[in-house]
Motif scaffolding. Structure first.
Motif, PDB file in Angstrom:
ATOM      1  N   HIS A  78       0.828  -1.202   0.000  1.00 41.16           N
ATOM      2  CA  HIS A  78       0.000   0.000   0.000  1.00 41.16           C
ATOM      3  C   HIS A  78       0.869   1.262   0.000  1.00 41.16           C
ATOM      4  N   LEU A  79       1.960   1.229   0.732  1.00 38.15           N
ATOM      5  CA  LEU A  79       2.836   2.398   0.798  1.00 38.15           C
ATOM      6  C   LEU A  79       3.736   2.527  -0.427  1.00 38.15           C
ATOM      7  N   ILE A  80       4.248   1.408  -0.917  1.00 36.26           N
ATOM      8  CA  ILE A  80       5.251   1.456  -1.982  1.00 36.26           C
ATOM      9  C   ILE A  80       4.636   1.455  -3.372  1.00 36.26           C
ATOM     10  N   ALA A  81       3.650   0.572  -3.597  1.00 36.28           N
ATOM     11  CA  ALA A  81       3.106   0.404  -4.952  1.00 36.28           C
ATOM     12  C   ALA A  81       1.581   0.337  -4.916  1.00 36.28           C
ATOM     13  N   PRO A  82       0.917   1.460  -4.736  1.00 35.09           N
ATOM     14  CA  PRO A  82      -0.553   1.422  -4.685  1.00 35.09           C
ATOM     15  C   PRO A  82      -1.197   1.037  -6.023  1.00 35.09           C
ATOM     16  N   TRP A  83      -0.446   1.091  -7.115  1.00 36.15           N
ATOM     17  CA  TRP A  83      -0.966   0.691  -8.413  1.00 36.15           C
ATOM     18  C   TRP A  83      -1.219  -0.812  -8.492  1.00 36.15           C
TER      19      TRP A  83
END
Length: 166
Positions: A78-83
């Motif tokens: 969620h913090l690093i890669a929300p995509w």
């Protein structure tokens, strides 16, 4: 009778005891036993007991351990890669689609207990859907946290029932 153990007089308050060498063991280094003077604290004894219990029952509680790991990894994603929500959302349908595909193409592979496969596929679909929603909205969203707890309970009960009935 060289193998008979000999009693050693331990002076009071001693923390190191020298055990004499056996007959016939010439040139062998002496053996020393070192004992700690302090007794373990209550918290360390409790931690050791809980750790031992968890280690003995690690196979039974595997789904809960994986769920905690998934929660932490989902928070990191969620913090690093929300995509990743755009990858996980379509992937949520894959377990049920795979079950449907096997049922259509080769129904003999389903086996004697199709209910187990359907339940496992449904739980995997819910878990992947939860992961997608958590990556999008965040792990601290209250409804998603409660859904995680409910999903852990369902998977843990399913795991224990399936393991008992084999």
């Amino acid at each position: 009778m060289a193998r008979r153990p000999r009693s050693v007089q331990v002076p009071p308050g001693a923390t190191t005891v020298r055990i004499p060498t056996q007959r016939g063991a010439k040139g062998a280094p002496p053996v020393f036993v070192v004992v700690s003077e302090t007794r373990p604290t209550l918290s360390s004894r409790i931690a050791r007991a809980v750790g031992g219990w968890a280690w003995r029952h690690r196979a039974s509680w595997a789904p809960t351990g994986y769920a905690v790991l998934a929660y932490v990894l989902t928070a990191v994603v969620h913090l690093i890669a929300p995509w990743m929500v755009y990858v996980l959302a379509p992937a949520a349908t894959l377990p049920l689609l795979a079950l449907w595909w096997v049922r259509v193409k080769s129904p003999e592979r389903i086996g004697e207990r199709p209910g187990r496969l359907l339940t496992a596929a449904a739980l995997a679909t819910l878990a992947t859907g939860w992961t997608a929603a958590t990556v999008h909205y965040g792990p601290l969203t209250a409804p998603l946290a409660w859904a995680w707890v409910g999903l852990i309970l369902a998977v843990q009960v399913f795991w224990l029932v399936v393991r008992r009935s084999k």
